[in-house]
Design a protein around this motif. Structure first.
Motif, PDB file in Angstrom:
ATOM      1  N   PHE A 333      39.225  42.764  36.304  1.00 28.06           N
ATOM      2  CA  PHE A 333      40.110  43.359  35.301  1.00 28.06           C
ATOM      3  C   PHE A 333      41.569  43.146  35.684  1.00 28.06           C
ATOM      4  O   PHE A 333      42.417  42.766  34.862  1.00 28.06           O
ATOM      5  CB  PHE A 333      39.787  44.852  35.160  1.00 28.06           C
ATOM      6  N   VAL A 334      41.910  43.376  36.975  1.00 30.94           N
ATOM      7  CA  VAL A 334      43.316  43.199  37.424  1.00 30.94           C
ATOM      8  C   VAL A 334      43.744  41.743  37.307  1.00 30.94           C
ATOM      9  O   VAL A 334      44.854  41.420  36.874  1.00 30.94           O
ATOM     10  CB  VAL A 334      43.470  43.712  38.871  1.00 30.94           C
ATOM     11  N   THR A 335      42.847  40.824  37.703  1.00 32.90           N
ATOM     12  CA  THR A 335      43.188  39.397  37.650  1.00 32.90           C
ATOM     13  C   THR A 335      43.473  38.943  36.228  1.00 32.90           C
ATOM     14  O   THR A 335      44.450  38.231  35.951  1.00 32.90           O
ATOM     15  CB  THR A 335      42.036  38.579  38.237  1.00 32.90           C
ATOM     16  N   VAL A 336      42.607  39.352  35.306  1.00 30.38           N
ATOM     17  CA  VAL A 336      42.803  38.959  33.908  1.00 30.38           C
ATOM     18  C   VAL A 336      44.101  39.525  33.373  1.00 30.38           C
ATOM     19  O   VAL A 336      44.854  38.861  32.641  1.00 30.38           O
ATOM     20  CB  VAL A 336      41.602  39.427  33.055  1.00 30.38           C
ATOM     21  N   THR A 337      44.408  40.768  33.734  1.00 26.74           N
ATOM     22  CA  THR A 337      45.650  41.396  33.250  1.00 26.74           C
ATOM     23  C   THR A 337      46.874  40.637  33.748  1.00 26.74           C
ATOM     24  O   THR A 337      47.844  40.382  33.003  1.00 26.74           O
ATOM     25  CB  THR A 337      45.703  42.857  33.707  1.00 26.74           C
TER      26      THR A 337
END
Length: 354
Positions: A333-337
């Motif tokens: 989730f953090v990487t995509v954001t």
């Protein structure tokens, strides 16, 4: 009970009673529906003229009426009045509304085991009072049982006689109804309370079968079967068959007493009534036997006495999430954001100021 209009030859008043309808006629006379000045209704029986001229019959009739006055109990039609010295002797009993057991079975079919036992228990209890008064009915049959709203009633004590009396009015002539009277009555032997027990057994068999346990036929055929053949009780409910068979024993000594019969029928009626409350053919499922919980064992170890089988790995309980899987999802989730944010920033830099 069916009523008919008075005929031209019928009297309109007898004693203190005004007559309204004919209730029926039998071998001893005619029965009328009457009432007194207070409106009390009675069943009034007038003796046939030819019998009234028989002095022996008059004497016997007088003793029977005297004995009937001593009967106490709610299962009989109470004697109200009688005139033994009239040109045509008569007696009046309490009028009992309701169909006879015979008519009930003819119109609606055989009774259930619970109904038959309940009717029989009340009748047996009534016979206890009759016999305690020193009287034997001698003609107990379905048409002499009235099903009133307050319970069954025994009627027509017209040929009742004291205990131990002979059953023959004239030589070779038995008193009673073929198919329902006891073997000793056919043979002309003394009657006893056991004679009424036989008749009650045949009456209850009729209620449960819809037919006499000795079948149908001429009087001679029926009398022969009563003395020499066994009753046919096929179709009688299993709860009642053994007791009715004992009532129909050829030997009077082998029959139950009226008190024993009353108590036994009450038990059967209560048991059968409880059984009717459940739908037929459906049984309540038996509860599964409780099983003791098995002890917990470490994963991967076999139970004692078992070899070659590993215990399956325990499944995670519903609602619990694996911590490693949660960390993986958070990283994704953090990487995509971050990628989305960087992409937007690069797009704005390429466009430059407007």
């Amino acid at each position: 009970m069916a009523m008919m209009r008075l005929r031209r030859e019928d009297p309109r008043v007898i004693g203190a009673f005004r007559l309204h309808r004919r209730l029926g006629a039998g071998g001893m006379g005619v029965v009328y529906l009457g009432s007194d000045r207070r409106g009390q209704r009675v069943a009034l029986k007038v003796i046939r003229p030819d019998l009234a001229e028989d002095q022996e019959f008059r004497s016997r009739f007088a003793r029977e009426v005297s004995a009937a006055r001593r009967i106490r109990g709610g299962c009989t039609a109470r004697l109200v009045a009688a005139d033994l010295d009239a040109a045509k002797p008569w007696f009046a009993t309490q009028y009992v509304p309701g169909p006879s057991l015979h008519d009930k079975v003819v119109e609606h079919g055989a009774l259930s085991a619970a109904e038959t036992a309940a009717v029989g228990a009340a009748l047996a209890e009534g016979l206890v009072a009759v016999h305690e008064a020193g009287v034997v009915h001698r003609d107990l049959k379905p048409s002499n049982i009235l099903l009133s709203p307050k319970g069954p009633r025994i009627i027509d004590f017209g040929i009742a006689w004291a205990t131990g009396a002979s059953t023959l009015t004239h030589v070779g002539t038995a008193v009673g109804s073929p198919g329902f009277l006891a073997p000793e009555q056919v043979r002309g032997q003394p009657v006893t309370p056991a004679s009424d027990v036989f008749s009650l057994g045949a009456t209850l068999a009729y209620a449960a079968l819809g037919d006499s346990p000795f079948g149908q036929g001429s009087s001679e055929v029926m009398l022969y079967r009563v003395v020499h053949e066994e009753p046919q009780l096929h179709g009688v409910p299993a709860a009642l068959a053994p007791l009715l068979r004992s009532c129909l024993a050829k030997s009077a000594q082998e029959r139950p007493s009226t008190l024993q019969l009353s108590l036994r029928l009450k038990e059967i009626a209560a048991r059968e009534a409880r059984g009717v409350s459940r739908p037929a053919g459906r049984a309540r499922p038996a509860p599964a036997p409780a099983r003791a919980p098995e002890p917990r064992r470490p994963a991967g170890r076999t139970a004692p006495g078992r070899t070659g089988t590993r215990a399956p790995a325990a499944r995670p309980r519903p609602g619990r999430v694996d911590s490693r899987l949660l960390r993986q999802r958070l990283i994704v989730f953090v990487t995509v954001t971050l990628l989305v944010v960087l992409g937007l920033a690069a797009a704005q830099g390429c466009q430059g100021p407007v």
